[in-house]
Scaffold this active site. Structure first.
Site, short mmCIF file in Angstrom:
data_model
loop_
_atom_site.label_atom_id
_atom_site.label_comp_id
_atom_site.label_asym_id
_atom_site.label_seq_id
_atom_site.Cartn_x
_atom_site.Cartn_y
_atom_site.Cartn_z
N LYS A 120 0.83 -1.22 0.00
CA LYS A 120 0.00 0.00 0.00
C LYS A 120 0.86 1.26 0.00
CE LYS A 120 -4.48 -1.49 1.19
NZ LYS A 120 -5.64 -1.40 2.06
N LYS A 202 -4.17 -10.85 -7.15
CA LYS A 202 -5.48 -11.02 -6.52
C LYS A 202 -6.47 -9.97 -7.06
CE LYS A 202 -5.29 -7.97 -2.55
NZ LYS A 202 -5.64 -7.65 -1.20
N LYS A 205 -9.98 -4.23 -4.85
CA LYS A 205 -10.90 -3.09 -4.98
C LYS A 205 -10.20 -1.89 -5.60
CE LYS A 205 -13.45 -3.95 -0.72
NZ LYS A 205 -13.14 -3.60 0.65
P1 TYM Z 1 -11.00 -5.76 2.85
O1 TYM Z 1 -12.11 -4.77 2.93
O2 TYM Z 1 -9.83 -5.47 1.98
O3 TYM Z 1 -11.55 -7.17 2.37
C1 TYM Z 1 -12.67 -7.78 2.99
C2 TYM Z 1 -12.48 -9.28 3.00
O4 TYM Z 1 -12.33 -9.80 1.67
C3 TYM Z 1 -11.18 -10.62 1.59
N1 TYM Z 1 -10.62 -10.51 0.24
C4 TYM Z 1 -10.48 -11.52 -0.62
N2 TYM Z 1 -10.78 -12.83 -0.51
C5 TYM Z 1 -10.53 -13.61 -1.60
N3 TYM Z 1 -10.03 -13.15 -2.77
C6 TYM Z 1 -9.70 -11.83 -2.91
N4 TYM Z 1 -9.22 -11.39 -4.05
C7 TYM Z 1 -9.93 -10.96 -1.81
N5 TYM Z 1 -9.76 -9.64 -1.61
C8 TYM Z 1 -10.18 -9.37 -0.35
C9 TYM Z 1 -10.23 -10.05 2.65
O5 TYM Z 1 -9.28 -10.99 3.06
C10 TYM Z 1 -11.20 -9.70 3.74
O6 TYM Z 1 -11.47 -10.82 4.55
N6 TYM Z 1 -8.33 -5.11 6.98
C11 TYM Z 1 -9.53 -5.72 6.48
C12 TYM Z 1 -10.80 -5.23 7.20
C13 TYM Z 1 -10.77 -5.43 8.67
C14 TYM Z 1 -10.86 -6.66 9.34
C15 TYM Z 1 -10.86 -6.34 10.73
C16 TYM Z 1 -10.97 -7.99 8.92
C17 TYM Z 1 -10.70 -4.44 9.60
N7 TYM Z 1 -10.75 -4.99 10.85
C18 TYM Z 1 -10.93 -7.36 11.69
C19 TYM Z 1 -11.04 -8.99 9.88
C20 TYM Z 1 -11.01 -8.66 11.25
C21 TYM Z 1 -9.68 -5.37 5.01
O7 TYM Z 1 -9.15 -4.41 4.55
O8 TYM Z 1 -10.51 -6.15 4.32
#
Ligand code: TYM
Length: 337
Positions: A120, A202, A205
């Site tokens: 990032k 991957k 977003k």
């Molecule tokens: P975020 O918003 O980037 O993504 C949300 C969830 O989607 C999963 N993910 C994927 N899974 C499979 N293939 C992909 N290409 C892919 N891209 C994203 C992510 O692993 C995630 O589970 N930091 C976290 C948000 C967060 C969080 C937490 C998660 C904040 N506090 C506490 C768990 C526990 C995030 O940015 O997810």
């Protein structure tokens, strides 16, 4: 009833999603779908990580709108059933309170090893703020504050979860049992859905190419178009194999949506071309998302309900979070706590 059964608490599940964009099918297959599957059996806490989203400085109006929409998405997936809590992270300020404590129990060196920070920081070279660096520590606070046993996530978040575990063990080692040490929960399939345009990366977003990902709110026409445009290979045989990342990825998505095995998919498409296969993948995604999309539209039209439900979620999350926060504050020696 035996005493141990009467007092045993149900396992707790927690996960959050950032409202930086509409979730894509990677988020859905890797995380949201598993959240929904676990919503029945466990005590769940699910949320919108709006504070995490601040690390990339979104437009205020966009952040507000997307946070409300992300909250509606969680409701449309029926995650709030039973005693589950669905909330917006900034509405439960205890998360920030515990975050500060945990900052002081995380080493600079271990935070520096987070690969997502490095990625990032390169992606947002003009805004490498301290929040981007301490991001996983807020994530640890989210998890530990609710005593989560399982955290359903995609593979990209595994390293952050490992950090949360290390922080919990360190804190417990110093002060006695305060935090549950959480386990990651990765689905058997689809924990790393790939970009449709560059299937070695991957699905993300932040990808600027709109053809690289399918949003869970895309129309059937858009889904079909993006599947048809997905990068594959020149072999024209639907089989799961090394060097066929594009096809492997589409097979993963199809398997996740239909429950078919890779072998079954290979049999179903024997002798057929990629055109038929891609159309079938699109159809499976459309069908999988159809009920959710209808419910989402219905909920989004009812702003008063969304606001009321967010208030209820905030109260429940804050109340629950304060139990652990109060305990941690006392343990570290903050006077009067
Ligand atoms: P975020 O918003 O980037 O993504 C949300 C969830 O989607 C999963 N993910 C994927 N899974 C499979 N293939 C992909 N290409 C892919 N891209 C994203 C992510 O692993 C995630 O589970 N930091 C976290 C948000 C967060 C969080 C937490 C998660 C904040 N506090 C506490 C768990 C526990 C995030 O940015 O997810």
């Amino acid at each position: 009833m035996p005493e141990e059964i009467k007092t045993a608490r149900r396992k707790r599940v927690l996960s959050l999603i950032q409202p930086t964009a509409v979730p894509h099918i990677g988020n859905y297959i890797g995380a949201l779908r598993n959240w929904a599957a676990m919503a029945e059996e466990y005590d769940c806490v699910y949320g919108v990580a709006d504070l995490h989203a601040l690390t990339v400085r979104p437009e205020p109006a966009v952040l507000q709108k997307q946070s409300m929409e992300a909250f509606a998405i969680l409701l449309a997936l029926d995650l709030r059933r039973g005693n589950n809590i669905v909330f917006v992270q900034s509405h439960a300020p205890a998360h920030c309170q515990l975050n500060w404590l945990l900052n002081c129990y995380t080493q600079f060196g271990e935070a520096s090893r987070m690969t997502q920070f490095k990625d990032k920081a390169a992606e947002h070279a003009d805004n490498v703020n301290a929040g981007l660096f301490t991001y996983p520590i807020l994530m640890a606070a989210d998890i530990l504050i609710h005593q989560a046993d399982y955290v359903p996530i995609g593979e990209d978040q595994k390293q952050h979860l490992e950090l949360a575990r290390n922080i919990a063990e360190r804190f417990n080692g110093a002060y006695g049992q305060v935090f549950t040490v959480p386990e990651p929960f990765l689905g058997k399939i689809g924990s790393r859905v790939k970009s449709l345009q560059n299937p070695t990366q991957k699905m993300s977003k932040s990808d600027r190419n709109p053809k690289a990902s399918i949003s869970i709110l895309d129309t059937p026409e858009a889904i079909l178009k993006k599947c048809k445009a997905a990068v594959t290979d020149s072999e024209s045989i639907v089989r799961y194999a090394e060097g066929k990342e594009g096809i492997n990825n589409l097979m993963t998505v199809l398997a996740a949506c239909t429950g078919s095995s890779y072998e079954q998919i290979e049999r179903d498409f024997a002798g057929k071309g990629y055109g038929d296969f891609k159309a079938a993948v699109a159809e499976a995604i459309i069908e999988e998302l159809r009920p959710f999309q209808a419910e989402y539209k219905r909920l989004l039209a009812d702003k008063a309900y969304l606001e009321q439900t967010a208030r209820e979620g905030a109260e429940a999350a804050q109340r629950h979070a304060m139990r652990t926060t109060a305990k941690a504050m006392k343990k570290v020696g903050l006077w009067g706590t």
